[in-house]
Design an enzyme around this catalytic site. Structure first.
Site, PDB file in Angstrom:
ATOM      1  N   SER A  46       0.811  -1.222   0.000  1.00  0.00           N
ATOM      2  CA  SER A  46       0.000   0.000   0.000  1.00  0.00           C
ATOM      3  C   SER A  46       0.845   1.274   0.000  1.00  0.00           C
ATOM      4  CB  SER A  46      -0.952   0.005   1.189  1.00  0.00           C
ATOM      5  OG  SER A  46      -0.229  -0.174   2.392  1.00  0.00           O
ATOM      6  N   ASP A  59      -3.516   6.143  11.514  1.00  0.00           N
ATOM      7  CA  ASP A  59      -2.568   5.677  10.509  1.00  0.00           C
ATOM      8  C   ASP A  59      -1.326   6.566  10.507  1.00  0.00           C
ATOM      9  OD1 ASP A  59      -1.140   4.824   8.310  1.00  0.00           O
ATOM     10  OD2 ASP A  59      -2.796   4.964   6.877  1.00  0.00           O
ATOM     11  N   HIS A 113       1.057   5.291   6.485  1.00  0.00           N
ATOM     12  CA  HIS A 113       0.921   5.893   5.148  1.00  0.00           C
ATOM     13  C   HIS A 113       1.062   7.413   5.267  1.00  0.00           C
ATOM     14  CE1 HIS A 113      -1.083   1.941   5.008  1.00  0.00           C
ATOM     15  NE2 HIS A 113      -0.397   1.864   3.885  1.00  0.00           N
TER      16      HIS A 113
END
Ligand SMILES: *[C@@H]1O[C@H](CO)[C@@H](O)[C@H](O)[C@H]1NC(C)=O
Ligand SMILES: *[C@@H]1O[C@H](CO)[C@@H](O)[C@H](O)[C@H]1NC(C)=O
Ligand SMILES: *[C@@H]1O[C@H](CO)[C@@H](O)[C@H](O)[C@H]1NC(C)=O
Ligand SMILES: *[C@@H]1O[C@H](CO)[C@@H](O)[C@H](O)[C@H]1NC(C)=O
Ligand SMILES: *[C@@H]1O[C@H](CO)[C@@H](O)[C@H](O)[C@H]1NC(C)=O
Ligand SMILES: *[C@@H]1O[C@H](CO)[C@@H](O)[C@H](O)[C@H]1NC(C)=O
Ligand SMILES: *[C@@H]1O[C@H](CO)[C@@H](O)[C@H](O)[C@H]1NC(C)=O
Length: 368
Positions: A123, A345, A348
């Site tokens: 990702s 998160d 990311h």
């Protein structure tokens, strides 16, 4: 290594074809910018490590307005999901001994006319890919752009006026996972997907996030290495072995006269404030400025050394997009809770944001 807990798997939506024929009014760059006063030259590039430097405030950033980019997934669209601060969008990476070229999306598209560029990995590759398509979209907002999800693991965005395809191959480990009678087998010495990547002009690889995952998130039941089937293996050894398989594939199968090979270095996460001299801090939620300084207190992660070693063993030209150290300084650049799934998160990165710098560095590497 608590930082591995929060990482997520993004699965692609069902196969679909969506045609974007954008007639947006957005200005190519959103913001008028003046030309860099120092011309970028090949000589400058070769005598300078562009990955060594520091973050400087620059009001001409970000390179595009994220609300005008139709491609950003809910995981990365921090402004849309309420991130109140904007300072994180206004930093430029300044190498110590030279200048990065200004990203010029039209120049990029002209330069790669008729070509395919692919991001291959987990990702973080998706994150990187989204940033590049936003940067290119901003340069040519009125051109026709076709988005295809070819299957569960391959997506492509094609800038039709230039016939440039920017692709994404979802592959968590780069090496193979096969379904066998005993279960899913991670094959550290096998990289069959290499056949799919061979006719692409620029390949940008990355893998790291998933190597330490255990329990339900582990994507395999057994690991096969040197003909032996094992229940588990030291994970850094596994990572090194898989990278070496990839490196050997580059040496044996990739025609680097045609295909440029890039490996994107380890993307760091920020779940432990001890790393940046704030013990007790457990995530990146309140981080609004980069780490002050150009040397991150804990130094590079071990995996970054593994990447460097393996890449230096490759005989063919491979460029290490060495974003680890510069990204470590950017504890402020993650979505934290400002995303469409409301989870924390710090793995990311917001788009617009830090991955735009990765793409400026990619651009510099490709045009040099
Ligand atoms: C970005 O675009 C949106 C919608 O077009 C606009 O409301 C907003 O003011 C823009 N932001 C900046 C910083 O230009
Ligand atoms: C676009 O580029 C591809 C190669 O990536 C080529 O096969 C194809 O013919 C090109 N199409 C057009 C319309 O030029
Ligand atoms: C895009 O199209 C709009 C409307 O036709 C026009 O006003 C605008 O200048 C165009 N933008 C670019 C960058 O060509
Ligand atoms: C996606 O398509 C490629 C190329 O046709 C194929 O090799 C691959 O197995 C497909 N992947 C999935 C998950 O269907
Ligand atoms: C790549 O280019 C070099 C130098 O021009 C040449 O010596 C070599 O044979 C080429 N390799 C292939 C696989 O075409
Ligand atoms: C944070 O890192 C420090 C130093 O490596 C370690 O002692 C500590 O246990 C870590 N904290 C968490 C919550 O993982
Ligand atoms: C960063 O560090 C420098 C000196 O090392 C100091 O002068 C400056 O005030 C610091 N900036 C912030 C925002 O803390």
């Amino acid at each position: 290594m608590g930082s591995f807990k929060r990482r997520r798997c993004y699965s692609f939506l069902a196969v679909s074809f969506v045609i974007f024929s954008c007639l947006c009014l957005a200005n190519a760059n959103g913001i008028h910018r003046k030309k860099s006063s120092v011309e970028y030259s090949r000589k400058e590039q070769s005598s300078c490590n562009v990955y060594q430097g520091n973050w400087v405030s620059d009001n001409s950033y970000p390179l595009y307005n994220s609300s005008t980019c139709p491609f950003i997934r809910k995981e990365f669209d921090c402004q849309k999901y309420g991130r109140p601060d904007h300072l994180y969008l206004k930093y430029r990476w300044q190498p110590s001994n030279c200048h990065l070229p200004r990203f010029n999306g039209q120049h990029f598209l002209k330069r790669f006319k008729g070509k395919k560029i692919a991001f291959i990995g987990d990702s973080v590759s998706l994150n990187h890919w989204q940033s590049l398509i936003c940067m290119l979209h901003a340069a040519t907002p009125n051109s026709s752009i076709v988005r295809q999800e070819l299957n569960k693991s391959i997506s492509a965005v094609t800038f039709q006026d230039y016939n440039v395809s920017v692709m994404l191959f979802h592959s968590l480990y780069l090496v193979d996972i096969d379904e066998e009678k005993i279960g899913r087998v991670l094959k550290l010495n096998s990289i069959r997907n290499g056949d799919l990547w061979n006719n692409i002009d620029v390949l940008v690889f990355n893998t790291w996030l998933w190597w330490y995952r255990r329990g339900p998130k582990q994507q395999w039941d057994y690991v096969q290495v040197d003909g032996k089937i094992l229940k588990d293996i030291d994970r850094m050894t596994a990572f090194r072995t898989a990278l070496t398989t990839w490196a050997q594939w580059v040496d044996s199968d990739v025609d680097t006269n045609i295909t440029k090979v890039i490996f994107q270095g380890i993307s760091p996460s920020h779940y432990n404030g001890t790393d940046w001299n704030q013990p007790g801090v457990r995530n990146c939620l309140r981080e609004m400025i980069p780490f002050n300084g150009s040397v991150y207190p804990i130094g590079l992660p071990e995996a970054a050394y593994v990447v460097k070693e393996v890449i230096s063993s490759i005989k063919k030209p491979v460029h290490l997009l060495d974003i680890t150290a510069l990204s470590q300084l950017r504890k402020d650049a993650h979505p934290s809770s400002y995303n469409g799934f409301k989870g924390m998160d710090c793995t990311h990165w917001c788009v617009a944001g830090l991955p735009d710098t990765w793409n400026e560095l990619l651009y510099a590497a490709l045009i040099s």
